[in-house]
Design a protein around this motif. Structure first.
Motif, PDB file in Angstrom:
ATOM      1  N   GLU A 110       0.822  -1.210   0.000  1.00 20.03           N
ATOM      2  CA  GLU A 110       0.000   0.000   0.000  1.00 20.03           C
ATOM      3  C   GLU A 110       0.856   1.261   0.000  1.00 20.03           C
ATOM      4  O   GLU A 110       0.344   2.354   0.167  1.00 20.03           O
ATOM      5  N   SER A 111       2.161   1.069  -0.183  1.00 13.88           N
ATOM      6  CA  SER A 111       3.079   2.200  -0.267  1.00 13.88           C
ATOM      7  C   SER A 111       4.250   1.801  -1.152  1.00 13.88           C
ATOM      8  O   SER A 111       4.418   0.611  -1.473  1.00 13.88           O
ATOM      9  N   GLU A 164       7.360   1.818  -0.361  1.00 15.84           N
ATOM     10  CA  GLU A 164       8.263   0.986   0.436  1.00 15.84           C
ATOM     11  C   GLU A 164       7.774  -0.454   0.492  1.00 15.84           C
ATOM     12  O   GLU A 164       8.570  -1.404   0.413  1.00 15.84           O
ATOM     13  N   GLU A 165       6.470  -0.634   0.640  1.00 17.15           N
ATOM     14  CA  GLU A 165       5.913  -1.981   0.691  1.00 17.15           C
ATOM     15  C   GLU A 165       5.988  -2.662  -0.674  1.00 17.15           C
ATOM     16  O   GLU A 165       6.124  -3.887  -0.756  1.00 17.15           O
ATOM     17  N   GLN A 211      -8.169   6.397   3.057  1.00 18.88           N
ATOM     18  CA  GLN A 211      -6.776   6.148   3.415  1.00 18.88           C
ATOM     19  C   GLN A 211      -6.409   4.680   3.167  1.00 18.88           C
ATOM     20  O   GLN A 211      -7.266   3.811   3.095  1.00 18.88           O
ATOM     21  N   ASP A 212      -5.114   4.418   3.054  1.00 17.75           N
ATOM     22  CA  ASP A 212      -4.601   3.056   2.870  1.00 17.75           C
ATOM     23  C   ASP A 212      -5.124   2.401   1.602  1.00 17.75           C
ATOM     24  O   ASP A 212      -5.432   1.205   1.564  1.00 17.75           O
ATOM     25  N   LEU A 253      -3.049   7.204  -2.298  1.00 17.78           N
ATOM     26  CA  LEU A 253      -1.619   7.437  -2.455  1.00 17.78           C
ATOM     27  C   LEU A 253      -1.339   8.319  -3.668  1.00 17.78           C
ATOM     28  O   LEU A 253      -0.497   9.224  -3.610  1.00 17.78           O
ATOM     29  N   TYR A 297       0.354  11.927  -3.342  1.00 13.18           N
ATOM     30  CA  TYR A 297       1.632  12.146  -4.019  1.00 13.18           C
ATOM     31  C   TYR A 297       1.586  13.409  -4.871  1.00 13.18           C
ATOM     32  O   TYR A 297       2.584  14.129  -4.992  1.00 13.18           O
TER      33      TYR A 297
END
Length: 335
Positions: free
Chosen positions: A159-160, A162-163, A218-219, A224, A228
């Motif tokens: 979900e990001s 990084e993930e 969210q999430d 995102l 962004y």
């Protein structure tokens, strides 16, 4: 008989890795039996099993075994896309219905939708491993698939950014593709623009049917994308995908709406989507300021994240112009 032995030889090779992963000889015998549709008590099977066991022991001594499965099933579009991006697409023998990219994936056998798999469809592919995204179901089906020797790996849904990188690393470890993973992450990082501050309001609608509006909070990947680009998500006060009242939508008055391509197509196209009763009197809908994005790109965190960002930004810039301070929050048109 020659074709029988040829098939046996191929099967012995495909089960070798399972042997050294401690799946066990019993599982190998099961796979032989299932593949040839003959009884485990058949005398020819017994001879074949003995030959297989001997071959595996010899392979242990004289060959270097691959660390990843040779026949993969991927369930979840994000998983499928990353496996192809890592250069392991030729190992995939079947995919689920959410795997719509790349084009090669759509030409493979389908095993149903990842949230509701049937064991029969998976086992029919004679795969070594099932790679599935979080949310795959059902639990009893996954247990049944694993019970016959198919490795089942359920991976977290990213979900990001990084993930997403973490998922790439995890798949690379499974597939023995560390070099490709490093290159892929570098490519994604290089493709991402700096964070923007476009301003304005938008909403992603997952559903606009008779059951009401369902918006991304969210999430979620849509949130995102908005975050962004510095676009306010009017549904950002809740988590996940939740019902959004029409009055709340009217009050928030988003500048534009984003929707997944499959949702729009299912309703008959952009105009039909905008004319849904649930969107009545909403200015963004009456003027059909609707951006349609490929469902996998906008609902799943994929290697094409930069493409999704570029599409949303390009559409937003048709509504806004750049101010002297570099921001994009001055409206040009409401058409």
């Amino acid at each position: 008989m020659n074709s029988f032995h040829h098939k046996a030889k191929a099967l012995i090779k495909s089960t070798t890795n399972q042997f050294f992963l401690h799946v066990g000889w019993h599982t190998i015998k099961q796979k032989i039996s299932r593949s040839f549709r003959i009884s485990a008590s058949n005398s020819h099977l017994g001879k074949l099993a003995h030959q297989a066991k001997t071959s595996i022991l010899l392979l242990c001594l004289f060959t270097s075994l691959p660390s990843s499965a040779e026949r993969l099933i991927t369930a979840g579009g994000t998983i499928t896309e990353i496996v192809y991006a890592l250069g392991a697409g030729d190992q995939i023998v079947a995919v689920d219905q959410s795997s719509t990219y790349p084009a090669a994936a759509t030409k493979l056998p389908m095993i149903g939708y990842y949230r509701d798999l049937a064991s029969e469809g998976v086992l029919a592919q004679n795969a070594d491993m099932l790679l599935a995204i979080e949310g795959v179901g059902r639990a009893n089906v996954l247990k049944q698939i694993a019970s016959v020797g198919v490795q089942v790996k359920v991976l977290n849904k990213p979900e990001s950014v990084e993930e997403l990188y973490a998922l790439i690393d995890e798949l690379a470890l499974i597939l023995n593709k560390p070099t490709q993973a490093k290159a892929l992450k570098e490519k994604i990082a290089a493709s991402l623009p700096e964070k923007q501050q476009l301003g304005g309001n938008a909403v992603f609608l997952l559903s606009v049917g008779s059951r009401g509006l369902v918006a991304a909070g969210q999430d979620t990947v849509p949130n995102l994308l908005f975050d962004y680009l510095g676009i306010n998500n009017i549904a950002g006060e809740h988590n996940g995908y939740k019902t959004l009242g029409r009055e709340a939508l009217l009050t928030a008055n988003p500048d534009f709406i984003v929707a997944a391509s499959h949702s729009v197509v299912s309703l008959g196209g952009k105009q039909a989507f905008c004319q849904q009763a649930a969107l009545a009197l909403v200015p963004a809908a009456t003027k059909c300021r609707l951006l349609v994005v490929d469902g996998l790109k906008v609902l799943g965190m994929t290697t094409r994240l930069a493409e999704a960002l570029a599409e949303v930004k390009a559409y937003a810039l048709t509504l806004y112009q750049q101010k002297p301070d570099g921001q994009f929050s001055t409206k040009v048109s409401q058409q």
